[in-house]
Motif scaffolding. Structure first.
Motif, PDB file in Angstrom:
ATOM      1  N   THR A 195       4.424 -41.403  -2.782  1.00 40.32           N
ATOM      2  CA  THR A 195       3.904 -39.547  -2.729  1.00 40.32           C
ATOM      3  C   THR A 195       4.344 -39.212  -1.880  1.00 40.32           C
ATOM      4  OG1 THR A 195       1.373 -40.445  -3.557  1.00 40.32           O
ATOM      5  CG2 THR A 195       2.082 -38.294  -2.824  1.00 40.32           C
ATOM      6  N   ALA A 196       5.274 -37.998  -1.403  1.00 43.58           N
ATOM      7  CA  ALA A 196       5.983 -37.505  -1.301  1.00 43.58           C
ATOM      8  C   ALA A 196       5.309 -35.482  -0.909  1.00 43.58           C
ATOM      9  CB  ALA A 196       7.591 -37.083  -0.908  1.00 43.58           C
ATOM     10  N   LYS A 197       5.489 -35.370  -0.229  1.00 42.00           N
ATOM     11  CA  LYS A 197       4.882 -34.240   0.282  1.00 42.00           C
ATOM     12  C   LYS A 197       5.990 -33.053   0.664  1.00 42.00           C
ATOM     13  CE  LYS A 197       1.859 -30.256   2.779  1.00 42.00           C
ATOM     14  NZ  LYS A 197       0.943 -30.143   3.742  1.00 42.00           N
ATOM     15  N   VAL A 198       6.409 -31.681   0.235  1.00 38.22           N
ATOM     16  CA  VAL A 198       7.721 -31.524   0.957  1.00 38.22           C
ATOM     17  C   VAL A 198       7.450 -29.426   0.479  1.00 38.22           C
ATOM     18  CG1 VAL A 198       9.861 -30.651  -0.922  1.00 38.22           C
ATOM     19  CG2 VAL A 198       8.988 -33.168  -0.542  1.00 38.22           C
ATOM     20  N   THR A 260       7.150 -19.686   1.600  1.00 35.52           N
ATOM     21  CA  THR A 260       7.452 -21.385   1.275  1.00 35.52           C
ATOM     22  C   THR A 260       6.971 -21.827  -0.065  1.00 35.52           C
ATOM     23  OG1 THR A 260       5.604 -21.603   2.210  1.00 35.52           O
ATOM     24  CG2 THR A 260       6.846 -21.978   4.231  1.00 35.52           C
ATOM     25  N   ALA A 261       6.921 -22.454  -0.887  1.00 39.92           N
ATOM     26  CA  ALA A 261       6.750 -23.787  -1.917  1.00 39.92           C
ATOM     27  C   ALA A 261       6.460 -25.308  -1.130  1.00 39.92           C
ATOM     28  CB  ALA A 261       7.605 -23.329  -2.960  1.00 39.92           C
ATOM     29  N   VAL A 286      16.267 -32.862  -2.984  1.00 42.43           N
ATOM     30  CA  VAL A 286      14.896 -31.598  -1.853  1.00 42.43           C
ATOM     31  C   VAL A 286      16.166 -30.999  -0.758  1.00 42.43           C
ATOM     32  CG1 VAL A 286      13.722 -30.863  -0.343  1.00 42.43           C
ATOM     33  CG2 VAL A 286      13.424 -32.675  -2.810  1.00 42.43           C
ATOM     34  N   ASN A 287      16.895 -32.013  -0.505  1.00 49.70           N
ATOM     35  CA  ASN A 287      18.231 -30.965   1.056  1.00 49.70           C
ATOM     36  C   ASN A 287      19.215 -30.776   0.579  1.00 49.70           C
ATOM     37  OD1 ASN A 287      16.860 -32.256   3.314  1.00 49.70           O
ATOM     38  ND2 ASN A 287      17.127 -34.241   2.425  1.00 49.70           N
ATOM     39  N   ALA A 288      19.734 -30.829  -1.133  1.00 49.02           N
ATOM     40  CA  ALA A 288      20.931 -30.056  -1.223  1.00 49.02           C
ATOM     41  C   ALA A 288      20.270 -28.843  -1.819  1.00 49.02           C
ATOM     42  CB  ALA A 288      21.304 -30.925  -3.020  1.00 49.02           C
ATOM     43  N   GLU A 289      19.386 -28.399  -2.983  1.00 50.90           N
ATOM     44  CA  GLU A 289      18.759 -27.908  -3.236  1.00 50.90           C
ATOM     45  C   GLU A 289      18.739 -26.620  -2.498  1.00 50.90           C
ATOM     46  OE1 GLU A 289      17.909 -24.834  -5.619  1.00 50.90           O
ATOM     47  OE2 GLU A 289      18.852 -26.750  -6.345  1.00 50.90           O
ATOM     48  N   ALA A 290      18.152 -26.760  -0.924  1.00 47.01           N
ATOM     49  CA  ALA A 290      17.961 -26.317  -0.455  1.00 47.01           C
ATOM     50  C   ALA A 290      19.025 -25.482   0.402  1.00 47.01           C
ATOM     51  CB  ALA A 290      17.235 -26.549   1.234  1.00 47.01           C
ATOM     52  N   THR A 291      20.094 -26.236   0.787  1.00 42.19           N
ATOM     53  CA  THR A 291      21.588 -26.219   1.190  1.00 42.19           C
ATOM     54  C   THR A 291      22.324 -25.014   0.093  1.00 42.19           C
ATOM     55  OG1 THR A 291      21.553 -28.176   1.964  1.00 42.19           O
ATOM     56  CG2 THR A 291      23.544 -26.628   1.596  1.00 42.19           C
ATOM     57  N   ARG A 297      15.671 -22.935   6.644  1.00 42.71           N
ATOM     58  CA  ARG A 297      15.432 -23.861   7.908  1.00 42.71           C
ATOM     59  C   ARG A 297      15.525 -25.312   6.852  1.00 42.71           C
ATOM     60  NH1 ARG A 297       9.627 -24.259  10.480  1.00 42.71           N
ATOM     61  NH2 ARG A 297      10.551 -26.512   9.364  1.00 42.71           N
ATOM     62  N   PRO A 298      15.773 -26.690   7.039  1.00 43.64           N
ATOM     63  CA  PRO A 298      15.751 -27.310   6.365  1.00 43.64           C
ATOM     64  C   PRO A 298      14.721 -27.257   5.860  1.00 43.64           C
ATOM     65  CG  PRO A 298      17.487 -27.971   7.996  1.00 43.64           C
ATOM     66  CD  PRO A 298      16.160 -26.696   8.371  1.00 43.64           C
ATOM     67  N   PRO A 299      14.267 -28.631   4.402  1.00 47.00           N
ATOM     68  CA  PRO A 299      12.272 -28.658   4.440  1.00 47.00           C
ATOM     69  C   PRO A 299      11.969 -30.077   4.739  1.00 47.00           C
ATOM     70  CG  PRO A 299      14.681 -29.791   2.757  1.00 47.00           C
ATOM     71  CD  PRO A 299      15.484 -28.995   3.833  1.00 47.00           C
ATOM     72  N   ASP A 300      10.657 -29.427   4.447  1.00 42.06           N
ATOM     73  CA  ASP A 300      10.277 -30.932   5.333  1.00 42.06           C
ATOM     74  C   ASP A 300       9.710 -31.799   4.201  1.00 42.06           C
ATOM     75  OD1 ASP A 300      10.230 -30.034   8.010  1.00 42.06           O
ATOM     76  OD2 ASP A 300       7.940 -28.465   7.451  1.00 42.06           O
ATOM     77  N   ILE A 301       9.931 -32.908   4.543  1.00 41.27           N
ATOM     78  CA  ILE A 301       9.559 -33.951   3.270  1.00 41.27           C
ATOM     79  C   ILE A 301       8.783 -35.285   3.792  1.00 41.27           C
ATOM     80  CG2 ILE A 301      10.555 -35.596   1.885  1.00 41.27           C
ATOM     81  CD1 ILE A 301      12.627 -34.406   1.616  1.00 41.27           C
ATOM     82  N   THR A 302       7.803 -35.671   3.841  1.00 41.81           N
ATOM     83  CA  THR A 302       6.833 -36.077   4.630  1.00 41.81           C
ATOM     84  C   THR A 302       6.191 -36.951   2.989  1.00 41.81           C
ATOM     85  OG1 THR A 302       5.588 -34.654   5.757  1.00 41.81           O
ATOM     86  CG2 THR A 302       4.967 -36.481   6.371  1.00 41.81           C
TER      87      THR A 302
END
Length: 416
Positions: A195-198, A260-261, A286-291, A297-302
């Motif tokens: 599971t990832a929280k973004v 944020t989302a 996720v990172n590419a869409e943010a860019t 700022r970069p997304p947080d992915i946990t």
């Protein structure tokens, strides 16, 4: 030598009462205080050394009976935030505080109440017939399976240092098969779960001036769409994986672009290679869409610890299923396909360095299942996690007790 099945009919009545009690009074993961007390109280008169609060609310029972292997039987006992719709006289009306602080309905919608009652039953039969086996019986009642953390919590709390490490781990799960039927599989049987929280970062603003904002809702929508291409275009067709976005939260008002989302993403896979591929692809997208969206700022992915692939050891499974076949007969056994749901019981086997054997058994009325099959409406049958799912008490209960007892006897030493 004692007949190990002596008294099963009489025992079934008290076990049914225990099952109905557990079903009517379910408790969410990490809140299983009453449930733990009930199973601990059931074990003590049987001669077990009982330890409570292992890994939170877990209960461990130890019964030593001479020389021989250590055999572990495991049941989980947490419930789900689901509204019960069965209409049973012992249906749950419980409500409790959910993880976000709000009040939620609670139901044993996955059959863990049946799991716990069956393990109490098997512990009872084995304790009453000590001359039929030798060794050490380790019974583990696990909390928080629905969070895929209860097994890890118990191991971290010294399960296999405070208690003897088992030479085999045995477990079972009730499901939407005909009651009394045993489902079995060998090798990988249930998927790994991750599971990832973004958190995606934008720049908030007025809905009438989108050019002055960076919209994280659009960013999140593009991520959701793009994630669906991972399985379709990156996972080899011969492999299996599932990517689900089960949560998307953003904003508080229709004319405000939020800052944020958040996304909640779940992954199911069967091999380390596919698991790594899918996780890496999610992070890349996720990172590419943010860019691409010029996020400030970069997304947080946990990533949260999930359940590993559940592997039912082939050799140990073959021996256990042979015992089932000798007792139940081939007509009550059926092979199972791969299941994309997950279970954390495999954590115990990994931690102990021991094989795991895991099987399924049916809990639905046989005529109801056969009727649905004949009419082509199998999807109408209630399944695990449904508010309409509740196993019929018999022959589900007796079958589950016998299966656990047979499996334990297969691996314990010979009796005196």
């Amino acid at each position: 030598m004692t007949d190990i099945w002596a008294g099963l009919d009489e025992l079934s009545g008290s076990l049914a009462d225990l099952y109905r009690d557990l079903h009517q009074h379910p408790e969410l993961s990490l809140q299983e205080y009453r449930t733990a007390r009930l199973v601990a109280d059931a074990l003590r008169p049987l001669g077990f050394e009982v330890t409570e609060q292992v890994g939170g609310t877990g209960v461990v029972g130890l019964l030593r009976n001479g020389d021989g292997p250590v055999v572990m039987l495991r049941a989980d006992f947490d419930a789900l935030p689901v509204l019960e719709e069965t209409g049973l006289p012992y249906a749950s009306s419980t409500r409790a505080a959910g993880p976000d602080g709000g009040t939620v309905p609670v139901m044993h919608a996955c059959g863990h109440d049946m799991h716990a009652a069956c393990l109490v039953g098997a512990a009872t039969l084995l304790s009453r017939a000590p001359d039929t086996w030798s060794g050490t019986l380790l019974v583990v009642f696990q909390p928080a399976e629905e969070l895929a953390r209860g097994a890890r919590d118990m191991v971290a709390d010294g399960l296999f240092t405070r208690f003897p490490a088992p030479s085999i781990v045995l477990g079972q799960h009730v499901g939407p098969l005909p009651a009394g039927v045993i489902g079995h599989a060998s090798g990988p049987v249930m998927a790994a779960s991750d599971t990832a929280k973004v958190v995606l970062y934008g720049r908030g603003g007025h809905g009438s001036r989108p050019e002055a904002a960076i919209d994280p809702v659009l960013m999140a929508a593009n991520v959701v769409t793009r994630l669906q291409g991972i399985v379709a275009r990156e996972v080899p067709p011969a492999e299996t994986a599932v990517v689900t976005v089960g949560r998307l939260q953003a904003g508080t008002k229709e004319n405000v672009i939020p800052g944020t989302a958040e996304l909640g993403i779940n992954v199911r896979s069967y091999t380390p290679a596919v698991r790594a591929l899918v996780r890496a692809a999610i992070e890349r997208i996720v990172n590419a869409e943010a860019t691409a969206s010029a996020a400030p700022r970069p997304p947080d992915i946990t990533w949260a610890s999930g359940a590993p692939v559940l592997v039912s050891d082939p050799a140990a499974t073959e021996a256990t299923v042979a015992a089932f076949n000798g007792h139940f007969g081939a007509g009550r056994l059926m092979p199972m396909p791969l299941i994309t749901a997950s279970e954390d019981v495999g954590v115990f086997g990994e931690a102990a360095g021991a094989p795991t054997v895991f099987w399924f058994w049916g809990g639905l009325d046989t005529e109801t299942v056969l009727g649905a099959l004949a009419e082509g409406r199998i999807d109408s049958l209630p399944s695990n996690h449904s508010g309409a799912f509740a196993p019929v008490i018999e022959p589900t209960l007796s079958t589950g007790v016998q299966a656990l007892t047979l499996a334990a006897r297969t691996w314990l030493g010979a009796g005196r």
